[in-house]
Write a protein that holds these residues in place. Structure first.
Motif, short mmCIF file in Angstrom:
data_model
loop_
_atom_site.label_atom_id
_atom_site.label_comp_id
_atom_site.label_asym_id
_atom_site.label_seq_id
_atom_site.Cartn_x
_atom_site.Cartn_y
_atom_site.Cartn_z
N ALA A 77 0.83 -1.21 0.00
CA ALA A 77 0.00 0.00 0.00
C ALA A 77 0.86 1.25 0.00
CB ALA A 77 -0.92 -0.01 1.20
N ASN A 78 0.45 2.19 -0.81
CA ASN A 78 1.13 3.49 -0.89
C ASN A 78 0.19 4.52 -0.28
OD1 ASN A 78 2.48 5.78 -1.50
ND2 ASN A 78 2.56 5.43 -3.71
N PRO A 79 0.55 5.11 0.87
CA PRO A 79 -0.38 6.06 1.50
C PRO A 79 -0.59 7.33 0.70
CG PRO A 79 1.69 5.95 2.70
CD PRO A 79 1.74 4.90 1.64
N THR A 80 0.28 7.60 -0.26
CA THR A 80 0.09 8.81 -1.06
C THR A 80 -0.75 8.58 -2.30
OG1 THR A 80 2.13 8.40 -2.27
CG2 THR A 80 2.30 9.74 -0.27
N THR A 82 -4.18 6.58 -3.35
CA THR A 82 -5.36 5.77 -3.03
C THR A 82 -6.05 5.38 -4.32
OG1 THR A 82 -5.65 7.00 -0.98
CG2 THR A 82 -7.52 5.72 -1.76
N GLU A 86 -11.97 2.77 -4.13
CA GLU A 86 -11.45 1.94 -3.05
C GLU A 86 -12.62 1.16 -2.49
OE1 GLU A 86 -9.07 -0.11 -0.78
OE2 GLU A 86 -8.34 1.35 -2.24
#
Length: 178
Positions: A77-80, A82, A86
């Motif tokens: 997962a890349n928090p920057t 999304t 989703e």
């Protein structure tokens, strides 16, 4: 001192277990069951050993499947970044659809709370003494309505939602993921 009844003087022995007593009268939950010609057996070890063996077989099958097949995981997962849309897993798609339609307090607290309270209250609302489903019309109708609504919401949330939670026909573009 009371005198023992004739049936208490020589207790019956079944499979090495002494029967302590038989309560006369009608049981509160329906009619007394009459044993058929089938031989009655004790839950332990006959039933519980079979359940343990079945559980071990299922665990072994799942373990073998997990060893030979990778889980369909995506990248870390890349928090920057999304993804859009989703989506929750399919089993939470109905709840996510409710969250899209109603205020979070209503969809996340009141509706699930009402469902749980309804499940607790259902035996008190449907007071039919029989356990056969054909005589339990209130319970069957309530459960059927709940399941139909929940399945429809799940299908909508899983297959008919696209970017920004907009309506998308699944045959035009597919956003469903398991």
């Amino acid at each position: 001192m009371s005198t023992p009844r004739p049936d208490q003087e020589n207790p019956e022995i079944i499979a090495g277990q002494r029967v302590l007593g038989v309560v006369p009268g009608k049981p509160p939950g329906g009619d007394r069951k009459v044993l058929s010609e089938q031989e009655p057996v004790m839950v332990w070890p006959h039933l519980l050993v079979r359940h343990a063996v079945a559980a071990l077989v299922v665990i072994a099958v799942v373990l073998v499947l997990a060893i030979f097949f990778d889980a369909p995981l995506r990248e870390i997962a890349n928090p920057t970044l999304t993804p859009n849309p989703e989506k929750a897993p399919w089993y939470f798609a109905a709840l996510q659809e409710l969250l899209a339609l109603f205020h979070p307090l209503v969809a996340g607290v009141l509706v699930p709370g009402a469902i749980v309270l309804g499940l607790f209250a259902l035996p008190y609302v449907d007071r039919t003494s029989t356990i056969e489903p054909r005589f339990r019309k209130v319970a069957v109708a309530t459960f059927t309505i709940f399941m139909v609504v929940w399945i429809i919401l799940t299908i909508i949330g899983f297959a008919f939602r696209g970017p920004n939670w907009g309506w998308v026909w699944p045959w035009q573009e597919w956003y469903g993921e398991l």
